[in-house]
Design a protein around this motif. Sequence first.
Motif, PDB file in Angstrom:
ATOM      1  N   ARG A  36      -7.360  -2.474  -2.534  1.00  0.00           N
ATOM      2  CA  ARG A  36      -7.691  -3.811  -3.021  1.00  0.00           C
ATOM      3  C   ARG A  36      -6.443  -4.523  -3.560  1.00  0.00           C
ATOM      4  O   ARG A  36      -6.186  -5.682  -3.250  1.00  0.00           O
ATOM      5  CB  ARG A  36      -8.756  -3.719  -4.103  1.00  0.00           C
ATOM      6  CG  ARG A  36      -9.259  -5.060  -4.573  1.00  0.00           C
ATOM      7  CD  ARG A  36     -10.474  -4.881  -5.492  1.00  0.00           C
ATOM      8  NE  ARG A  36     -11.056  -6.154  -5.809  1.00  0.00           N
ATOM      9  CZ  ARG A  36     -10.764  -6.830  -6.925  1.00  0.00           C
ATOM     10  NH1 ARG A  36      -9.912  -6.346  -7.787  1.00  0.00           N
ATOM     11  NH2 ARG A  36     -11.349  -7.993  -7.157  1.00  0.00           N
ATOM     12  N   GLN A  44      -3.459   1.624  -3.353  1.00  0.00           N
ATOM     13  CA  GLN A  44      -4.700   1.030  -3.845  1.00  0.00           C
ATOM     14  C   GLN A  44      -5.050  -0.113  -2.898  1.00  0.00           C
ATOM     15  O   GLN A  44      -4.408  -1.170  -2.935  1.00  0.00           O
ATOM     16  CB  GLN A  44      -4.514   0.520  -5.273  1.00  0.00           C
ATOM     17  CG  GLN A  44      -4.149   1.606  -6.253  1.00  0.00           C
ATOM     18  CD  GLN A  44      -3.784   1.049  -7.618  1.00  0.00           C
ATOM     19  OE1 GLN A  44      -3.625  -0.166  -7.799  1.00  0.00           O
ATOM     20  NE2 GLN A  44      -3.636   1.934  -8.578  1.00  0.00           N
ATOM     21  N   TYR A  97       0.832  -1.208   0.000  1.00  0.00           N
ATOM     22  CA  TYR A  97       0.000   0.000   0.000  1.00  0.00           C
ATOM     23  C   TYR A  97       0.864   1.254   0.000  1.00  0.00           C
ATOM     24  O   TYR A  97       0.506   2.261  -0.608  1.00  0.00           O
ATOM     25  CB  TYR A  97      -0.946  -0.002   1.207  1.00  0.00           C
ATOM     26  CG  TYR A  97      -1.886   1.175   1.221  1.00  0.00           C
ATOM     27  CD1 TYR A  97      -3.026   1.159   0.438  1.00  0.00           C
ATOM     28  CD2 TYR A  97      -1.622   2.293   1.993  1.00  0.00           C
ATOM     29  CE1 TYR A  97      -3.893   2.242   0.433  1.00  0.00           C
ATOM     30  CE2 TYR A  97      -2.475   3.377   2.000  1.00  0.00           C
ATOM     31  CZ  TYR A  97      -3.609   3.351   1.211  1.00  0.00           C
ATOM     32  OH  TYR A  97      -4.457   4.426   1.200  1.00  0.00           O
ATOM     33  N   ALA A 140      -4.118  -5.493  -0.665  1.00  0.00           N
ATOM     34  CA  ALA A 140      -4.606  -6.661   0.075  1.00  0.00           C
ATOM     35  C   ALA A 140      -4.363  -7.947  -0.722  1.00  0.00           C
ATOM     36  O   ALA A 140      -3.913  -8.957  -0.164  1.00  0.00           O
ATOM     37  CB  ALA A 140      -6.089  -6.509   0.381  1.00  0.00           C
ATOM     38  N   LEU A 141      -4.654  -7.910  -2.006  1.00  0.00           N
ATOM     39  CA  LEU A 141      -4.404  -9.096  -2.845  1.00  0.00           C
ATOM     40  C   LEU A 141      -2.913  -9.422  -2.926  1.00  0.00           C
ATOM     41  O   LEU A 141      -2.522 -10.589  -2.897  1.00  0.00           O
ATOM     42  CB  LEU A 141      -4.975  -8.882  -4.244  1.00  0.00           C
ATOM     43  CG  LEU A 141      -6.501  -8.861  -4.344  1.00  0.00           C
ATOM     44  CD1 LEU A 141      -6.945  -8.483  -5.760  1.00  0.00           C
ATOM     45  CD2 LEU A 141      -7.078 -10.198  -3.936  1.00  0.00           C
TER      46      LEU A 141
END
Length: 145
Positions: free
Chosen positions: A112, A110, A105, A115-116
Amino acid sequence: MASDRIFGLVSLFVALAYIASATQIQTSFLADPVGPKAFPMLVGAVAALSSLVLILRPDPDPSWPIGRTWVSLLIAVVVLIAYAYSLKPLGFLVPTAIAAGVLSYQLSPQPRAAALTGVGLSVGLFVLFRFALGLSLFAFPKGWF
């Protein structure tokens, strides 16, 4: 120029101390021919050479980062320290996913994608370390399963 030389000198002392501590690693009679000292000594040697380059060829006009960059660096250091302390009690997957997600991050804000990236890196590294390299990692705390 002085800042590069000071940093190079400090880094050289740290690299030499790292090499000295690597020579103290105990080897068992079942060790491989290279032994456990080789990799830390190689890392220390590369760090010492890099330090010498900073001392001998400093940047003539170094530009220091702005305040926001210092905050990002501080966050990264805190995350990595917390990661190191949380590995044993929480297992490998959860702390690695959180640390990789936070650091991702910081590189690209971003949520999403971060996290992915954290989850993917955590699972991928676990599979690599556990099954390909044969390390005895625990995916989760011992009491969970």
